[in-house]
Each structure stands twice: as C-alpha cells, then as structure tokens.
Enzyme design. Sequence first.
Site, PDB file in Angstrom:
ATOM      1  CG  HIS A 168      -1.903   1.017   1.385  1.00  0.00           C
ATOM      2  ND1 HIS A 168      -1.615   2.315   1.707  1.00  0.00           N
ATOM      3  CD2 HIS A 168      -3.242   0.966   1.225  1.00  0.00           C
ATOM      4  CE1 HIS A 168      -2.740   3.018   1.751  1.00  0.00           C
ATOM      5  NE2 HIS A 168      -3.745   2.227   1.449  1.00  0.00           N
ATOM      6  CG  ASP A 224       0.218  -2.474   6.325  1.00  0.00           C
ATOM      7  OD1 ASP A 224      -0.743  -2.581   7.105  1.00  0.00           O
ATOM      8  OD2 ASP A 224       0.173  -1.793   5.281  1.00  0.00           O
ATOM      9  CD  GLN A 230      -7.109  -4.718   3.826  1.00  0.00           C
ATOM     10  OE1 GLN A 230      -8.063  -5.445   4.070  1.00  0.00           O
ATOM     11  NE2 GLN A 230      -7.271  -3.458   3.478  1.00  0.00           N
ATOM     12  CE  LYS A 245      -7.578  -0.248   5.994  1.00  0.00           C
ATOM     13  NZ  LYS A 245      -8.321   0.097   4.787  1.00  0.00           N
ATOM     14  CB  CYS A 287      -3.539   3.159  -1.755  1.00  0.00           C
ATOM     15  SG  CYS A 287      -4.786   4.375  -1.420  1.00  0.00           S
TER      16      CYS A 287
HETATM   17  N1  PLP Z   1      -2.050  -0.769   4.613  1.00  0.00           N
HETATM   18  C1  PLP Z   1      -2.966  -1.522   3.981  1.00  0.00           C
HETATM   19  C2  PLP Z   1      -2.577  -2.898   3.546  1.00  0.00           C
HETATM   20  C3  PLP Z   1      -4.240  -1.025   3.766  1.00  0.00           C
HETATM   21  O1  PLP Z   1      -5.158  -1.773   3.145  1.00  0.00           O
HETATM   22  C4  PLP Z   1      -4.540   0.289   4.208  1.00  0.00           C
HETATM   23  C5  PLP Z   1      -5.878   0.882   3.923  1.00  0.00           C
HETATM   24  O2  PLP Z   1      -6.527   0.584   2.960  1.00  0.00           O
HETATM   25  C6  PLP Z   1      -3.568   1.015   4.862  1.00  0.00           C
HETATM   26  C7  PLP Z   1      -2.334   0.464   5.055  1.00  0.00           C
HETATM   27  C8  PLP Z   1      -3.839   2.397   5.374  1.00  0.00           C
HETATM   28  O3  PLP Z   1      -4.774   2.332   6.426  1.00  0.00           O
HETATM   29  P1  PLP Z   1      -5.416   3.673   7.030  1.00  0.00           P
HETATM   30  O4  PLP Z   1      -5.979   4.414   5.876  1.00  0.00           O
HETATM   31  O5  PLP Z   1      -6.454   3.159   7.976  1.00  0.00           O
HETATM   32  O6  PLP Z   1      -4.325   4.422   7.705  1.00  0.00           O
END
Ligand code: PLP
Length: 404
Positions: free
Chosen positions: A119, A196, A199, A222, A360
Amino acid sequence: MFDPQQIRTHFPIFSHRPELIYLDNAATTQKPISVIRAISDFYEKENTNVHRGIYEMAASTSQKYEEVRQKTADFIGAAKKEEIVFTSGTTASINLVAQSFLIPRLETGDEVVISMMEHHVNLIPWQQACKLKGAKLVVAPINKAGELDLKIFKSLLSERTKLVAVTHVSNTLGTINPIGEILEMAHKRDIPVLVDGAQSAAHFDIDVEAWDVDFFVFSGHKMYGPTGVGILYGKEEHFTKMLPVHFGGNAIREVRFEETVFALPPRCFEPGTPNIAGVIGFGQAIDFVSSFDKKGVKYHLQRLTELATEKLQKVKGVKIVGTAKNKSPVISFTLGNVHPHDVATFLGAENIAVRAGHHCTQPLMDFYKIPGTSRISFAIYNTMEEVERMAIVIKEIQRFFNGR
Ligand code: PLP
C-alpha cells in the site's frame, strides 16, 4: 454454528439499508452496535480528557483508556501494554516508525526492503526517508499470481538493509505473505521488520511476541472499530531508543525553556488529546472480534471467496488479478475493456458497494499493466446470497458493455 444472518443483526446499517450489499470491507468495515454505543455512551455519560484530571470521572476515563491498551496488547500477543501506542491509524503508525525509528538510523548507502504489493503508505514514508538520507528503496518482486519469491527476497537482504517493511495481507491482491519466513530471514541478519497488519488484524491470529516482529501496525476501522484509531506495536527495546517526533502536552515528564524530559513510551509518542472515544470504541471492537471462533470466521470467509471466484471466473472477460495459493477474502478483477469505475458504478446502482481503482497500490497496477481493478472484499456479515446477486449483476454488466 456461524450464522451471518444473526451477525447482521449487530450492525444497524443493515436495518437502515436493507438493500445494501456491502463488499468494500478492505476499505472499511461496518460497525456493530456495541462499538457505536460505547462511543455515544462515552460522550453522553462520562466525557473527560485522559491522564490529566484527578476527579472521579476523569480518573475513570483514564483507566478505561489504559484498559484498552492492555486489551490491545492481549489481542495481538504483546508482552506489555507499554508496547502499544495509540495513533490515528496505520498511516500514522508507519509514518511514526519512519520518522522516529528509521530516519535517525539511516545513512547514505543503506537500504530499506519492501515488496511490490505494498500500500502507498508502506512505501512513501520509506521512499522519502531514503531520499532524505541518500539511501535506497529496494523492492522485492512478485510473480504473476501475486506471490513473493522468497529466494529473491532473501538475496535482497544484506548488511546495508536497515529495515524490512511488508504487508501481512495485500489489500489489492489478497495475497497472504509468509510473515514467519520473512521474519526469520531478516532476523538472521539482525534486520528489524515492520509488518502492516491493516488487512489482517480483523480475522487472523496475531501473535507479535511469538512472531518476534519488531513493529506491527493496523487500523481500528478495518476491524469493526471506529475511524481515527490505530495501533503501533513496537518492541520495548526499540521504543526505549526512539525519540518522539511530535511534541506537545501530556507526553513529558519535565519541561524547562532549556530542555524537555519526555515521558516514557508509549506516552511520549501520544502528545496532545488522543481520540479517547475512538479508543474506547476500539476496545469494544476487540471484544466483538474476539467473541467469534476464528476458525468459523475463516471458514465462512473462505467459502464466500471460493464462491465469488468460481462465479466470476464463469463471466466472459473477467480476469482475476491476484491468484496466490494463500489468499484472504479479497478479489480484484478486470472485466474485458470495461473500466473498473464503470463496473463499480453499475454495481453501485444495484446497491452493491465495491471499490474500483488502483487501491493505493499504483506500482502494483504498473506491474500488471492495468489502470486499476474492481475489488470485492468480504467481512463476517456477508452472505452466499449476496455473492450470487453480485455475480448476476457482473454478468449483466458484461452483456451491457459487450452486447453478448
Ligand atoms: N495498509 C494496507 C494494507 C491497507 O489496506 C490500508 C488501507 O486501505 C492502509 C495500510 C492504510 O490504512 P489507514 O488508511 O487506515 O491508515
């Protein structure tokens, strides 16, 4: 017995919008009534700031806030609640590690290893840190199925590597990465690893201590919790060596005009008034997620994913992007020459919510040479009937655009 119909009763949005088929759970999940109530109860009945007032109501709020820290530590298997920092989300957590942990340690010629499927937030902060310090961002490749090649990954690690940052689960491809093997490879070379978990936190077993991961980050929204709350887990040995990069009240021990002595972690990383109601709601989300048998949830999500994959594969022109052997309940696809935004708009008109675009992950789209995908992602309240309906509408879209 796992019953999604019964689970749906916990989510008021489905009684307000009975026609809604919500398949955009990788973006954010819906909220159960327990989470919503906890937040409104807080504002209605005991709204105070934390870590300041000594009157009963303020002390009680501080206690509740700290109880959620302990609950979070227990939820992800952290040894101590002091290893949990509340942030505004995964994005803030990763940026904090980049600024407070990586940048002070990074030197010219050093490297940071990420993967092709990250991401943007698990890419840009490291990219910018590397630019600042004359270091190099190294990207581990994937195969067409969307899986990391671990042999190549290993070959990219060296004495120059100052950090490995990988996602547990890809938000675009659904790939579940072999975190255990990645950690082992990196730790053999004493390289710290950030995972990270945006998900994965909702539906996977997380055990940061058993994994021996250095940093683990995720967002409350999430995993059935509120927006604006996230977690940074960090090993105590790292936190105690990191200096805060955001400054303000409530994160200090002593302030003089000449010098400041900061509070110990995690407080030094949480200056200012935090999202108190959000943290309290997040505590309820942990209770909610923990109330289900993880095996039952996994089985249900797997069945939904299998059915959706099978149905989609039967639609002419559908190409699933991300076919890893080990996949989470996320399905990205393209439909011939139909733009993903048209697919999502058409589905939206039928009250089916999906995401379309690059998710993203623009470099990943470049790898597949596509502008974007349509993405379906499941949560515990989705049903097989919803999948059937979604597949019928996709077929209609195919016929509409291609006349067959
Ligand atoms: N990392 C992953 C794998 C994600 O799917 C997302 C959000 O879609 C993020 C990071 C960023 O999360 P947030 O927007 O809640 O900070």
